[in-house]
Design a protein around this motif. Structure first.
Motif, short mmCIF file in Angstrom:
data_model
loop_
_atom_site.label_atom_id
_atom_site.label_comp_id
_atom_site.label_asym_id
_atom_site.label_seq_id
_atom_site.Cartn_x
_atom_site.Cartn_y
_atom_site.Cartn_z
N SER A 101 57.05 27.82 78.57
CA SER A 101 56.12 26.39 79.55
C SER A 101 57.53 25.26 78.95
CB SER A 101 54.56 26.24 79.21
OG SER A 101 54.73 26.37 77.32
N MET A 102 57.14 24.63 77.82
CA MET A 102 57.67 23.22 76.87
C MET A 102 59.46 23.26 77.44
SD MET A 102 56.95 20.70 75.65
CE MET A 102 56.21 20.97 75.23
N HIS A 103 59.78 24.28 77.96
CA HIS A 103 61.03 24.03 77.98
C HIS A 103 61.50 24.51 80.21
CE1 HIS A 103 63.40 25.07 74.57
NE2 HIS A 103 62.67 25.95 74.34
N THR A 104 60.24 24.54 80.79
CA THR A 104 59.62 25.06 82.06
C THR A 104 58.33 23.45 82.24
OG1 THR A 104 58.65 26.79 81.46
CG2 THR A 104 60.68 27.45 82.32
N VAL A 105 57.94 24.01 82.89
CA VAL A 105 57.19 23.01 83.66
C VAL A 105 56.25 21.81 83.15
CG1 VAL A 105 56.39 24.18 85.64
CG2 VAL A 105 54.84 24.53 83.33
N LEU A 106 56.21 22.05 81.79
CA LEU A 106 55.02 21.28 80.65
C LEU A 106 55.76 19.45 80.44
CD1 LEU A 106 52.63 20.73 79.70
CD2 LEU A 106 53.90 21.67 77.05
N PRO A 107 57.35 19.36 80.44
CA PRO A 107 57.63 18.25 80.64
C PRO A 107 57.15 17.07 81.29
CG PRO A 107 59.26 19.97 79.30
CD PRO A 107 57.94 20.90 79.79
N PRO A 159 47.48 29.95 88.35
CA PRO A 159 49.37 30.15 88.23
C PRO A 159 50.13 29.15 88.59
CG PRO A 159 47.95 31.27 90.41
CD PRO A 159 47.25 30.26 89.22
N LEU A 160 51.12 29.24 87.63
CA LEU A 160 52.11 28.40 87.92
C LEU A 160 53.69 29.25 87.92
CD1 LEU A 160 51.27 25.90 84.60
CD2 LEU A 160 51.25 25.30 87.30
N PRO A 161 54.72 28.62 88.20
CA PRO A 161 56.03 29.41 88.53
C PRO A 161 57.07 29.66 87.23
CG PRO A 161 55.87 26.97 89.70
CD PRO A 161 54.61 27.55 88.84
N GLY A 162 56.90 31.54 87.20
CA GLY A 162 57.23 32.17 85.73
C GLY A 162 58.91 32.05 86.85
N GLU A 163 59.13 33.10 85.47
CA GLU A 163 61.07 33.25 85.67
C GLU A 163 60.83 35.06 85.21
OE1 GLU A 163 61.89 30.46 82.17
OE2 GLU A 163 60.18 31.31 81.21
N ARG A 164 62.34 35.10 85.27
CA ARG A 164 62.94 36.32 84.03
C ARG A 164 63.53 36.16 83.31
NH1 ARG A 164 67.42 38.09 88.39
NH2 ARG A 164 68.26 36.49 87.60
N LEU A 266 58.39 36.98 83.01
CA LEU A 266 57.16 36.16 82.12
C LEU A 266 56.53 35.16 82.82
CD1 LEU A 266 56.40 36.14 79.21
CD2 LEU A 266 57.89 34.05 79.55
N GLN A 267 54.92 35.25 83.43
CA GLN A 267 54.15 34.48 84.52
C GLN A 267 53.68 33.96 83.85
OE1 GLN A 267 54.23 34.46 87.28
NE2 GLN A 267 55.47 36.32 87.96
N LEU A 268 53.79 31.97 83.68
CA LEU A 268 52.55 31.17 83.58
C LEU A 268 51.73 30.72 83.91
CD1 LEU A 268 53.50 29.31 80.85
CD2 LEU A 268 54.24 27.60 82.70
N ALA A 269 50.50 30.40 83.59
CA ALA A 269 49.54 30.04 83.99
C ALA A 269 48.36 28.55 83.23
CB ALA A 269 48.00 30.84 84.14
N VAL A 270 47.99 27.97 83.67
CA VAL A 270 46.99 26.67 83.39
C VAL A 270 45.62 27.37 82.82
CG1 VAL A 270 46.77 25.69 85.30
CG2 VAL A 270 46.24 24.39 83.39
N ALA A 271 44.90 27.58 81.86
CA ALA A 271 43.58 28.09 81.25
C ALA A 271 43.06 27.19 80.93
CB ALA A 271 43.85 29.77 80.35
N THR A 291 52.40 18.25 90.73
CA THR A 291 53.93 18.38 90.06
C THR A 291 54.19 20.15 90.36
OG1 THR A 291 53.02 17.15 88.36
CG2 THR A 291 55.14 18.82 87.64
N THR A 292 53.34 20.84 90.21
CA THR A 292 54.26 21.97 90.47
C THR A 292 53.90 22.77 92.18
OG1 THR A 292 52.01 23.25 89.55
CG2 THR A 292 53.40 22.92 87.93
N GLY A 293 53.36 22.20 92.83
CA GLY A 293 53.39 22.39 94.16
C GLY A 293 52.33 23.43 94.31
N GLY A 294 51.58 24.04 93.74
CA GLY A 294 50.39 25.35 93.75
C GLY A 294 49.67 24.98 94.39
N ASN A 295 48.41 26.01 94.73
CA ASN A 295 47.34 26.33 95.49
C ASN A 295 46.41 25.49 94.94
OD1 ASN A 295 48.45 27.38 97.31
ND2 ASN A 295 48.10 29.93 95.89
N PRO A 296 44.86 24.71 95.57
CA PRO A 296 44.46 23.95 94.82
C PRO A 296 43.88 24.87 93.39
CG PRO A 296 43.68 24.11 96.96
CD PRO A 296 45.15 25.04 97.00
#
Length: 315
Positions: A101-107, A159-164, A266-271, A291-296
């Motif tokens: 997550s620190m290498h994708t959306v978190l920063p 859920p947040l964007p995942g990655e392969r 690998l899926q990512l989510a905020v909890a 920031t992630t443009g996700g659903n509410p």
């Protein structure tokens, strides 16, 4: 003596005119005169010299003006702080995260949040998903960026964007120059995986893909953290899988290849805790959504109850 009395006195002391001060305070001049007279009686001190034409501060009145301004400034400051806390603009937030997550959306999330809420103090902890769930339950963190599925009913997930995942190989490996490799070509390689208890869904998915490719993986060193696993790869002791984003955190002696077949994802989510009512947390979740443009972020439990994502690669 109360705050209103001090405000009335400061207005008169600054204007040195009861009419103008009364108009500024939106009260009648007789009412203002009564407040000042009551204040002088309470203090047993004359604060103003009054004539028909002039109003002047006494020495005691001049001293009270200085102190009253300080008190009113402190009161205004306290009001601002309380309102900022209630609106989530001030306070603290304890955030846990996994390495990916620190290498994708978190920063980007952190940058937007800190720019918008500079008075919120952040405490950051790097934890694997299993430890984040424990910390959320123990209320030692407020929110986590982790890898679902998570079935704990006390949590909400968004859920947040995942990655392969990609294959990490020693740079001297015969397949290292290839941009992508079939999984079957790794059948004779030692696999360095995360401990199953820290990510059983992903662990089982990797084994299932290997079996579908016609082989049973030879797993070694199944109890080490991510960075140590990559280090073992650099030492030529086997291969491992890492999220695509982590291949940019270059380590000498390691090459990365995509899988030609189906890749583990690998899926990512905020909890966060369902029962948690924190204005700061709500502001953080709002920034995550923007920031992630996700659903509410209000529609989250369905994700918990119907997990389809692969679980975490341990931190």
């Amino acid at each position: 003596m109360d705050i209103y009395s001090l405000r009335y006195f400061v207005a008169v002391a600054e204007d040195l005119n009861f009419g103008r001060a009364a108009a500024r305070l939106h009260i009648t001049q007789p009412a203002l005169s009564r407040h000042i007279h009551r204040l002088e009686e309470t203090l047993n001190v004359q604060l103003l010299h009054r004539t028909k034409r002039t109003v002047e501060l006494t020495e005691a009145g001049a001293a009270l003006l200085v102190e009253a301004r300080k008190i009113l400034e402190q009161v205004e400051s306290a009001i601002r702080v309380v309102q900022q806390i209630a609106q989530g603009e001030r306070g603290s937030l304890r955030i846990a995260f996994t390495p990916s997550s620190m290498h994708t959306v978190l920063p980007e999330i952190l940058k937007h949040f800190c720019d918008r809420y500079p008075n919120v103090k952040l405490a950051m902890s790097e934890l694997c998903t299993r430890d984040q769930v424990k910390a959320l339950q123990a209320e030692t963190i407020d929110v986590g960026l982790l890898h679902p599925p998570i079935s704990d009913p006390f949590l909400k997930l968004h859920p947040l964007p995942g990655e392969r995942l990609v294959v990490a190989l020693p740079h001297t490996h015969v397949l290292a120059p290839q941009p992508e490799v079939p999984l079957k070509s790794l059948s004779n390689e030692p696999f360095i995986l995360h401990p199953r208890q820290e990510g059983p869904t992903l662990y089982d998915k990797i084994l299932s893909l290997c079996r579908d490719a016609g082989f049973e993986p030879h797993i070694i060193h199944g109890d080490v953290k991510h960075q140590a696993r990559v280090g073992l790869v650099a030492a030529g002791m086997g291969i491992t899988f890492v999220p695509e984003s982590l291949q940019h955190a270059s380590l000498t002696g390691v090459s990365y290849c995509r899988l030609r077949d189906e890749s583990p994802e690998l899926q990512l989510a905020v909890a966060w805790r369902q029962t948690q009512e924190s204005p700061v947390l709500q502001q953080f979740l709002q920034v995550v959504e923007e920031t992630t443009g996700g659903n509410p972020l209000s529609t989250t439990r369905e994700r918990n109850q119907n997990p389809t994502a692969d679980e975490e690669l341990t931190a």
